[in-house]
Enzyme design. Structure first.
Site, PDB file in Angstrom:
ATOM      1  CE  LYS A 301      -3.420   2.319   3.012  1.00 50.86           C
ATOM      2  NZ  LYS A 301      -4.378   2.137   4.122  1.00 50.86           N
ATOM      3  CD  GLU A 305      -6.875   5.060   3.829  1.00 52.81           C
ATOM      4  OE1 GLU A 305      -6.488   4.062   4.436  1.00 52.81           O
ATOM      5  OE2 GLU A 305      -8.078   5.311   3.595  1.00 52.81           O
ATOM      6  CE  LYS A 379      -9.586  -0.503  -0.282  1.00 50.82           C
ATOM      7  NZ  LYS A 379      -9.949   0.262   0.907  1.00 50.82           N
ATOM      8  CG  ASP A 384     -12.732   2.252   1.949  1.00 57.17           C
ATOM      9  OD1 ASP A 384     -12.347   1.108   1.685  1.00 57.17           O
ATOM     10  OD2 ASP A 384     -12.411   2.874   2.980  1.00 57.17           O
ATOM     11  CD  GLU A 412     -13.390  -0.280   7.071  1.00 64.56           C
ATOM     12  OE1 GLU A 412     -12.723  -0.989   6.302  1.00 64.56           O
ATOM     13  OE2 GLU A 412     -13.105   0.906   7.326  1.00 64.56           O
TER      14      GLU A 412
HETATM   15  C1  GCV Z   1      -5.902  -0.867   6.094  1.00 65.90           C
HETATM   16  C2  GCV Z   1     -10.152   1.811   4.569  1.00 65.90           C
HETATM   17  C3  GCV Z   1     -10.063   1.303   5.979  1.00 65.90           C
HETATM   18  C4  GCV Z   1      -8.636   1.281   6.473  1.00 65.90           C
HETATM   19  C5  GCV Z   1      -7.793   0.473   5.498  1.00 65.90           C
HETATM   20  C6  GCV Z   1      -7.918   1.088   4.113  1.00 65.90           C
HETATM   21  C7  GCV Z   1      -7.170   0.272   3.072  1.00 65.90           C
HETATM   22  O1  GCV Z   1      -9.857   3.168   4.518  1.00 65.90           O
HETATM   23  O2  GCV Z   1     -10.884   2.067   6.808  1.00 65.90           O
HETATM   24  O3  GCV Z   1      -8.622   0.709   7.751  1.00 65.90           O
HETATM   25  O4  GCV Z   1      -6.445   0.415   5.882  1.00 65.90           O
HETATM   26  O5  GCV Z   1      -9.263   1.116   3.748  1.00 65.90           O
HETATM   27  O6  GCV Z   1      -7.830  -0.486   2.371  1.00 65.90           O
HETATM   28  O7  GCV Z   1      -5.969   0.402   2.961  1.00 65.90           O
END
Ligand code: GCV
Length: 713
Positions: A301, A305, A379, A384, A412
Site C-alpha cells: 500500500k 492514507e 477495490k 471504499d 467494516e
Molecule cells: C488498512 C479503509 C479502511 C482502512 C484500510 C484502508 C485500506 O480506509 O478504513 O482501515 O487500511 O481502507 O484499504 O488500505
C-alpha cells in the site's frame, strides 16, 4: 492468593466438524502418492517446495476420517471406493485454456474427478491440488459416490486466490491488533510477537484449503515500524508462520513498507530508481526466499492514507511496483500493488476533487508499464468497500496489466460482524458485472486475464486473480458472528468458481457446518439459515445509506449511523444533502466527470438520470428529494419505506432464528445459538437506530412528510 486456571474452549470446527467427513470417512480409501517433491517435467517454473508436508497432510486427513467414521485405508489395487492419485492431469483444463497455456499456478491447483460405477478417482499433478480434490469429495458428501458416472476437470478460475490479514504484531493504539477486525485478536500474533503456539494457524490453513484459498498475507497493509521488521530481523518468525500454513499448501505473503530501505536498511532514500535501493530490495528478497522457499510475494500500500510511496521522489506507481517486482522475480514471486491511492487530506469545500476518480486517474495512464509479476489490486468500488458502489472503472481500463479484484470479507461497512450480512450475492454481482455491457466480458474474465484487449502476457499469467481482507481472529467462532463464517467460506468458493450461485454456496456451507455426527443436517436448520442469510445484504442496505450514496457511518470506527459524520472532513466521502436534494454529481455534463472513466454503455447509462440504476442514483447524481425513481416512488419516500421495511425484515430474521428452538430443538449447539442471539439483538437495536436517524435526518432536511404517516422524530 488463589490462582484460577482458565481452560479456553477449543476453537469452533467451522465447516469441518467431524460429521462433515462422515460420508467419505465411511469409505475404503487408497492413496497413490509417489514422490511429488521434484519439479514435474512439464511445470514451467520452480515448483513450491511444500510437497512432502502436503503429502503427509493428505495421509493424515484420510487416516483421521476413516478412523473416525469406520472406513479403512486400503491398497490402490484393493478396489477402493476412493483413490487419491498423484499423477499427470493432461488434457484440457476446465477453464477452457489449452494445455500449453496452463500456467504453473494452475498446475498447483487443478485436479480430475472420475466416478465410475460408484468408485471415485481423484488425480492431480501436485500434492496441493490433490488436497483440493480431497476437499471436493468431502464437500460432495454421499453424492460424491452415488451420482452418475462422471469425468470432470476442476481448475480454479483465478490462479491467485489470496486472503489479506490486516493484523498488527503490536496492538495499535487506535486500530487495535487487527485493523478493521471484529473477531478478537490475531491468530498469528500476541503480546508483541509471533505466537508460540501456531497450531490454530494450521487449523486455519485446513479451513482455507477446504474452500480453495492457498495464499495468505499475514500482516496489515498499513505497515507500522514494528511490523516492517517482519521482512528482516523477524524473518525466522515469519518462517514459523509459513511452516504452520504449509501442511495445507497455503503460501505466505508479507505486506512491506515502501520506505523499508530507509527505515530498516539505513539508506538515505527509497527512490525506486536508485541503485542502492534496488540492491537493498534484491538482497531482502533473496533472504526471504532463502528462509522460506515457497514464499509467495509482497503486498504494498503506497502513497495511500499516509503510507510512503514513489510520489515522494517524483516517480510513479509503475516505477515503485517494478522496483519490488525486479527483486522477487528471480524467485517466481509476485507483487500485489494496491490501487487504493487518493487524497485523504482534501478540502471538503473543493468540489472539483472526486475521490472516486483517483485510482483510475493515477493508474490507467500507467497501463502496459507494470512488470509481468506485478498485480495491481483494485477495490471492487471506486470509494471504499461500501454496501453498494459502482464497480471500479480501473477494472475496465488496464488491459495490459494483471489486475486483481479486492473484496472485504471483514464487515467494516456491513455491520462489523454484529449484523448478519451474507456478502456472496454482492461479490457475485461484482464478479459478474459486464463493464462493456450485455454480451461483453465480465469482471471475473478481466481478473482471470481474459478481458477485451488483454495483452498476451496478462492472459498467459492468468491475470491477477482475487484477494480479500480476512474476517478471522482468535475468537472461538473465528469470525465473531458465527454466521459470518459463511462469508469466509463463500469467498473461497467464489475465488475458485465465480459463477457459483451464492445461495448454493450457502447451502454447501450449511451442509458442512451443521452436519450432525452422521453427516445429516436438520432440514429446519437449513431452511432458517437461508431465511436469515439469503437476502441479508439487501436487508442491511435497506436500513443504512440509501441509493448508493455510501458512508453515513460514525467516523473512525465506522459502526452505526452518523449521516453528516464525514460531510465536513478531508476524506472525500460526501453526500451533499441540502434542503432540496442529495447525492454526488459525477456526470461529465455538470459534475466531476467520473462517468467518463467507464467504457460504453455504462459511461452513458450512468450519465443520464433516466437510465442510471436506482440503487446507484445518488452515487452518480445530485437529485431533488422529489425525484421519482424507476420504482415509482420519490427519493425521500424510498428512504422512509426502505428504512421501515428494513427493520421489519430484521425482526423477521430474529423470529426465524428463535423459531429453531421449537422447530429443531438441539440442532444448533447452545454456544452458537447464544452468540447468534446476542448478535441479532444488537443488529435489531442498531437497525432501529439507523432507521430513526436516517428518517429523521431526511424529514428535517426536506420537510417532506412520510406519505404513510409513520413515526419519525
Ligand atoms: C488498512 C479503509 C479502511 C482502512 C484500510 C484502508 C485500506 O480506509 O478504513 O482501515 O487500511 O481502507 O484499504 O488500505
Amino acid at each position: 492468593m488463589s490462582s484460577e486456571i482458565v481452560v479456553e474452549p477449543a476453537p469452533h470446527d467451522v465447516w469441518l466438524p467431524d460429521g462433515a467427513l462422515a460420508a467419505v470417512g465411511r469409505r475404503r480409501i487408497a492413496l497413490a502418492l509417489p514422490d511429488l517433491s521434484g519439479p514435474a517435467q512439464r511445470i514451467p517454473r520452480a515448483h513450491p517446495d511444500n510437497s512432502a508436508e502436503v503429502t503427509a497432510t493428505l495421509r493424515a486427513e484420510v487416516g483421521r476420517a476413516t478412523a473416525e467414521h469406520g472406513g479403512a485405508v486400503v491398497d490402490p489395487d484393493d478396489s477402493p471406493d476412493l483413490l487419491l492419485e498423484a499423477s499427470s492431469v493432461l488434457d484440457r483444463s476446465s477453464n477452457g485454456r489449452n494445455e500449453d497455456q496452463v500456467s504453473t499456478l494452475d498446475v498447483e491447483s487443478r485436479f480430475r474427478f472420475v466416478r465410475d460405477g460408484g468408485r471415485v478417482t481423484v488425480t492431480a499433478d501436485t500434492a496441493t491440488a490433490l488436497l483440493h480434490g480431497w476437499f471436493h469429495v468431502v464437500r460432495l458428501g454421499e453424492t460424491a459416490f452415488t451420482g452418475p458416472d462422471a469425468d470432470e476437470r476442476h481448475a480454479p478460475a483465478f490462479a491467485l486466490r489470496v486472503l489479506d490479514h490486516w493484523d498488527n504484531v503490536d496492538v495499535h493504539p487506535v486500530m487495535g491488533q487487527v485493523e478493521r477486525g471484529y473477531s478478537g485478536g490475531s491468530i498469528f500474533y500476541a503480546d508483541g510477537r509471533v505466537r508460540e503456539d501456531l497450531s490454530r494457524v494450521t487449523t486455519y490453513a485446513r479451513l482455507l484449503a477446504a474452500t480453495g484459498i492457498d495464499r495468505v498475507c499475514i500482516n496489515n497493509v498499513n505497515v507500522h515500524a514494528r511490523e516492517a521488521r517482519l521482512l528482516t530481523d523477524d524473518l525466522p518468525e515469519v518462517a514459523r508462520i509459513a511452516a504452520a500454513l504449509r501442511p495445507y499448501g497455503v503460501r505466505t505473503h508479507l505486506a512491506v513498507s515502501f520506505a523499508a530501505p530507509m527505515t530498516l536498511g539505513g539508506l538515505a532514500t527509497s527512490d525506486p530508481l536508485d541503485d542502492d535501493v534496488r540492491a537493498w530490495w534484491r538482497a531482502a528478497a533473496d533472504r526471504v526466499w532463502a528462509t522460506i522457499p515457497d514464499f509467495g510475494g509482497f503486498v504494498v500500500k503506497a502513497d495511500s492514507e499516509g503510507q510512503p510511496g514513489p510520489f515522494a521522489y517524483g516517480r510513479d506507481h509503475a516505477d515503485g511496483a517494478n522496483l519490488l517486482a525486479e527483486a522477487v522475480a528471480p524467485h517466481g514471486g509476485v507483487v500485489h500493488w494496491r490501487a487504493f491511492v487518493y487524497d485523504h487530506t482534501q478540502d471538503w469545500r473543493d468540489r472539483t476533487t472526486d475521490r472516486a476518480r483517483a485510482a483510475y486517474d493515477h493508474f490507467a495512464p500507467l497501463d502496459g508499464r507494470f512488470a509481468e509479476n506485478v498485480i495491481v489490486q483494485v477495490k471492487h468500488g471506486p470509494i471504499d468497500f461500501q454496501t453498494r458502489e459502482a464497480i471500479s472503472p480501473v477494472l475496465a481500463g488496464m488491459p495490459a496489466t494483471r489486475l486483481a479484484l479486492e473484496l472485504q470479507v471483514t464487515q467494516e461497512y456491513t455491520g462489523q460482524q454484529r449484523h448478519a450480512c451474507y456478502l456472496a450475492p454482492w461479490w457475485s454481482e461484482n464478479l459478474g458485472f459486464r463493464p462493456w455491457g450485455e454480451g461483453g466480458a465480465a469482471v471475473r474474465d478481466v481478473v482471470a486475464g481474459r478481458g477485451p484487449g488483454a495483452s498476451a502476457a496478462v492472459t498467459a499469467a492468468g491475470g491477477g486473480g482475487i484477494a480479500a481482507v480476512s474476517n478471522v481472529g482468535d475468537d472461538r467462532f473465528w469470525t465473531g458472528h458465527p454466521l459470518a463464517q459463511a462469508n469466509l467460506y463463500a469467498f473461497g468458493r467464489l475465488a475458485w468458481d465465480p459463477t457459483l450461485d451464492p445461495a448454493a454456496v450457502l447451502d454447501e456451507w450449511i451442509s458442512l457446518t451443521f452436519a450432525g455426527p452422521d453427516g445429516a443436517v436438520h432440514p429446519r436448520v437449513r431452511e432458517v439459515l437461508h431465511a436469515v442469510l439469503d437476502e441479508s445484504w439487501r436487508t442491511y442496505e435497506s436500513y443504512t445509506a440509501p441509493l448508493g450514496v455510501g458512508f453515513m457511518v460514525r467516523p473512525g470506527h465506522h459502526y452505526g449511523p452518523d449521516v453528516d459524520g464525514y460531510e465536513y472532513t478531508p476524506w472525500g466521502t460526501y453526500h451533499f444533502a441540502d434542503r432540496d436534494g442529495i447525492g454526488v454529481d459525477r456526470t461529465r455534463a455538470t459534475g466531476t466527470g467520473f462517468t467518463g472513466q467507464y467504457p460504453a454503455p455504462w459511461r452513458d447509462l450512468y450519465e443520464d438520470r433516466a437510465t442510471c440504476p436506482d440503487e446507484l442514483l445518488l452515487f452518480f447524481h445530485h437529485v431533488p428529494y422529489s425525484h421519482v425513481l424507476h420504482s415509482g416512488v420519490t427519493v425521500v419516500q424510498h428512504v422512509y419505506d426502505t428504512h421501515f421495511a428494513g427493520v421489519e425484515r430484521v425482526r423477521a430474521t430474529v423470529a426465524a432464528w428463535e423459531s429453531l428452538a421449537d422447530l429443531a430443538p438441539g440442532a444448533v449447539p447452545t454456544d452458537v445459538d447464544a452468540r447468534v442471539r446476542e448478535r441479532l439483538a444488537e443488529q435489531l437495536r442498531s437497525a432501529v437506530e439507523w432507521r430513526d436517524q436516517l428518517n429523521t435526518y431526511f424529514l428535517r432536511k426536506s420537510g417532506v412528510a412520510d406519505a404513510r404517516g409513520r413515526t419519525i422524530y
